[in-house]
Design a protein around this motif. Structure first.
Motif, mmCIF file in Angstrom:
data_model
loop_
_atom_site.group_PDB
_atom_site.id
_atom_site.type_symbol
_atom_site.label_atom_id
_atom_site.label_comp_id
_atom_site.label_asym_id
_atom_site.label_seq_id
_atom_site.Cartn_x
_atom_site.Cartn_y
_atom_site.Cartn_z
ATOM 1 N N TYR A 214 0.825 -1.211 0.000
ATOM 2 C CA TYR A 214 0.000 0.000 0.000
ATOM 3 C C TYR A 214 0.856 1.256 0.000
ATOM 4 C CZ TYR A 214 -4.327 -2.578 0.847
ATOM 5 O OH TYR A 214 -5.409 -3.406 0.713
ATOM 6 N N THR A 215 0.314 2.298 -0.608
ATOM 7 C CA THR A 215 0.895 3.632 -0.558
ATOM 8 C C THR A 215 -0.260 4.630 -0.524
ATOM 9 O OG1 THR A 215 2.652 5.028 -1.522
ATOM 10 C CG2 THR A 215 1.044 4.079 -3.051
ATOM 11 N N PRO A 216 -0.084 5.804 0.072
ATOM 12 C CA PRO A 216 -1.202 6.753 0.186
ATOM 13 C C PRO A 216 -1.656 7.292 -1.173
ATOM 14 C CG PRO A 216 0.513 7.268 1.787
ATOM 15 C CD PRO A 216 1.094 6.240 0.853
ATOM 16 N N LEU A 217 -2.961 7.492 -1.307
ATOM 17 C CA LEU A 217 -3.514 8.296 -2.391
ATOM 18 C C LEU A 217 -3.441 9.750 -1.956
ATOM 19 C CD1 LEU A 217 -6.696 6.206 -3.287
ATOM 20 C CD2 LEU A 217 -4.750 6.600 -4.810
ATOM 21 N N TYR A 237 -6.588 9.958 -9.594
ATOM 22 C CA TYR A 237 -5.894 9.234 -8.530
ATOM 23 C C TYR A 237 -4.389 9.472 -8.623
ATOM 24 C CZ TYR A 237 -10.383 6.980 -7.860
ATOM 25 O OH TYR A 237 -11.702 6.757 -7.610
ATOM 26 N N ILE A 239 -0.496 9.469 -6.664
ATOM 27 C CA ILE A 239 0.347 8.888 -5.630
ATOM 28 C C ILE A 239 1.682 9.622 -5.637
ATOM 29 C CG2 ILE A 239 -0.710 6.576 -5.559
ATOM 30 C CD1 ILE A 239 1.311 5.620 -7.596
ATOM 31 N N ASP A 337 7.013 6.222 1.304
ATOM 32 C CA ASP A 337 7.059 5.260 2.401
ATOM 33 C C ASP A 337 8.054 4.135 2.136
ATOM 34 O OD1 ASP A 337 5.695 3.920 0.387
ATOM 35 O OD2 ASP A 337 3.757 4.046 1.379
ATOM 36 N N ASP A 387 -8.619 2.093 -2.353
ATOM 37 C CA ASP A 387 -9.335 2.194 -1.083
ATOM 38 C C ASP A 387 -9.585 3.681 -0.821
ATOM 39 O OD1 ASP A 387 -10.316 2.135 1.483
ATOM 40 O OD2 ASP A 387 -8.897 0.614 2.194
ATOM 41 N N SER A 390 -10.105 4.907 2.873
ATOM 42 C CA SER A 390 -8.886 5.057 3.668
ATOM 43 C C SER A 390 -7.820 5.859 2.953
ATOM 44 C CB SER A 390 -8.323 3.677 4.036
ATOM 45 O OG SER A 390 -9.258 2.927 4.780
ATOM 46 N N SER A 391 -8.125 6.332 1.733
ATOM 47 C CA SER A 391 -7.210 7.131 0.923
ATOM 48 C C SER A 391 -5.862 6.440 0.749
ATOM 49 C CB SER A 391 -7.013 8.526 1.546
ATOM 50 O OG SER A 391 -6.456 9.413 0.594
ATOM 51 N N LYS A 392 -5.917 5.198 0.253
ATOM 52 C CA LYS A 392 -4.683 4.482 -0.018
ATOM 53 C C LYS A 392 -4.865 3.581 -1.227
ATOM 54 C CE LYS A 392 -5.661 0.829 3.391
ATOM 55 N NZ LYS A 392 -5.168 0.150 4.608
ATOM 56 N N GLY A 394 -3.567 0.007 -3.019
ATOM 57 C CA GLY A 394 -2.905 -1.275 -2.835
ATOM 58 C C GLY A 394 -2.593 -1.890 -4.177
#
Length: 411
Positions: A214-217, A237, A239, A337, A387, A390-392, A394
């Protein structure tokens, strides 16, 4: 099969495709997830889903569009439905859809796509750049397969209140999350999954929900749409990529291009509209040079001149082929991350002609609005989870490396 009423857009007289979105739902058991099979179109390299819409239900082909704010279909193509309802001007739904005005007078008998006092919404056709269309906002029934054609329209998946994922989440009670598993072949299916977080593939019953990275959107604060209101943020979207590695070595690039500036330029987004990942010219040139050096270290020689849309091509004489594609140097997108999206094998190279393979990246130009656009080829045969709640984001490794593909999810 689960049926829902959705807001959608009908395009007027201007193009063979039109805009649709969704609305309220009938009383029925809450589904565990909703799924739509996806195919790859050989001519356009776009991804096409078939949904059922109208009353009585009829199949409608729609292109999958991560950048699209709406679901839209062609109401000029014999659209007949007893459950069709135009959206009146001034209604709350018009504001939610960011209506651009009102269709005051339609110069024909009332019908789907032509009704007076209906919200007008502006959209762009991704297949005809730099051109805007107008359509009437309406709602109708859409039925999707639950778990536990005609001329194509556009299935918008963007972060807007009237995109399909948003409306499904609000009407079905499912989490605001959707997943893509896009096929690399034009002869097999992929899938879109709405509202589920568990993904089991066959034949080995691997639960990919436990193997995702996972990494944040992130939000681009300035709209990237062709038409928008001042102050609007982008609904695409994005990243945050902090560096790019080729064969384990970091590219020497201007890191400012990897961040979004105050005017909304730069950064990295994901787009199904783009068949292959495209890069700002300076990033592309650095990548091509580094990749040529890495390939030479593996006794893979560069071929001149370039072929078609692919500036960096190589002789395939010394390229070994494996189950996951050609054995060539990998390209890694490294996130803030420190998680890594690895692009390798068949994700990385395209067969241009006999004996020649090209790097499956394009040069977007020096004035590129977005520095890196991850395109469809690099999304194929991977599980990619948006997601939104959750603003992420995957993503999995290539499913092919695990002995399966996007056609083999046990839903």
């Amino acid at each position: 099969m689960s049926a829902f009423h959705f807001l959608f857009l009908c395009l007027l007289f201007l193009t063979p495709i039109s805009n649709a979105s969704t609305t309220a739902t009938a009383r029925q058991p809450r589904p565990n997830a909703l799924v739509i099979p996806v195919k790859k179109d050989a001519k356009t390299l776009q991804y096409v889903a078939t949904i059922k819409m109208r009353t009585p239900l009829a199949p409608v082909n729609v292109f999958v569009d991560l950048s699209g704010p709406f679901l839209w279909v062609d109401c000029e193509d014999g659209y007949v439905s007893s459950s069709y309802r135009p959206t009146p001007c001034g209604s709350p739904k018009c504001e939610v859809a960011k209506s651009s005005g009102c269709i005051v007078e339609c110069h024909s008998a009332p019908r789907p796509g032509c009704t007076n006092n209906t919200c007008d919404v502006v959209l762009d056709n991704p297949f005809i750049k730099d051109f805007l269309y107008g359509g009437g906002l309406a709602e109708d029934v859409i039925a999707l397969q639950s778990s536990g054609g005609r001329k194509p329209g556009m299935l918008g998946l963007a972060r807007t209140p009237v995109s399909l994922p948003s409306q499904l989440a609000s009407k079905s009670g499912l989490p605001h999350i959707f997943s893509l598993c896009l096929p690399s072949s034009t002869t097999s299916n992929g899938v879109m999954i709405f509202g589920n977080k568990h993904y089991v593939s066959l034949p080995d019953k691997i639960d990919y929900s436990k193997l995702l990275t996972y990494t944040p959107l992130i939000i681009n604060p300035v709209s990237t749409a062709p038409s928008f209101r001042v102050g609007d943020s982008s609904y695409e979207y994005f990243i945050q990529v902090k560096s790019i590695n080729v064969h384990g070595k970091r590219l020497p690039i201007n890191r400012k291009l990897l961040s979004i500036n105050k005017d909304g330029f730069g950064g990295t987004k994901i787009s199904t509209r783009t068949p292959y990942t495209s890069l700002h010219t300076s990033i592309y040139e650095a990548l091509a040079e580094a990749y040529s050096n890495a390939a030479a270290s593996m006794n893979i020689s560069r071929v001149e001149p370039p072929l078609g849309d692919f500036p960096a091509c190589f002789s395939s004489k010394n390229i070994e082929h494996t189950a996951t594609g050609p054995r060539v140097p990998a390209v890694d997108l490294v996130f803030e991350d420190n998680n890594v999206w690895r692009i390798s094998g068949s994700d990385l190279m395209v067969q241009a002609e006999d004996g020649v393979m090209c790097l499956a990246f394009g040069d977007e130009g020096e004035n590129a609005r977005t520095s890196i656009v991850i395109g469809g080829r690099q999304l194929e045969e991977k599980l990619v989870v948006f997601d939104v709640a959750s603003s992420k984001l995957g993503f999995s490794n290539s499913l092919v490396g695990g002995g399966t593909n996007c056609a083999n999810f046990n839903l």
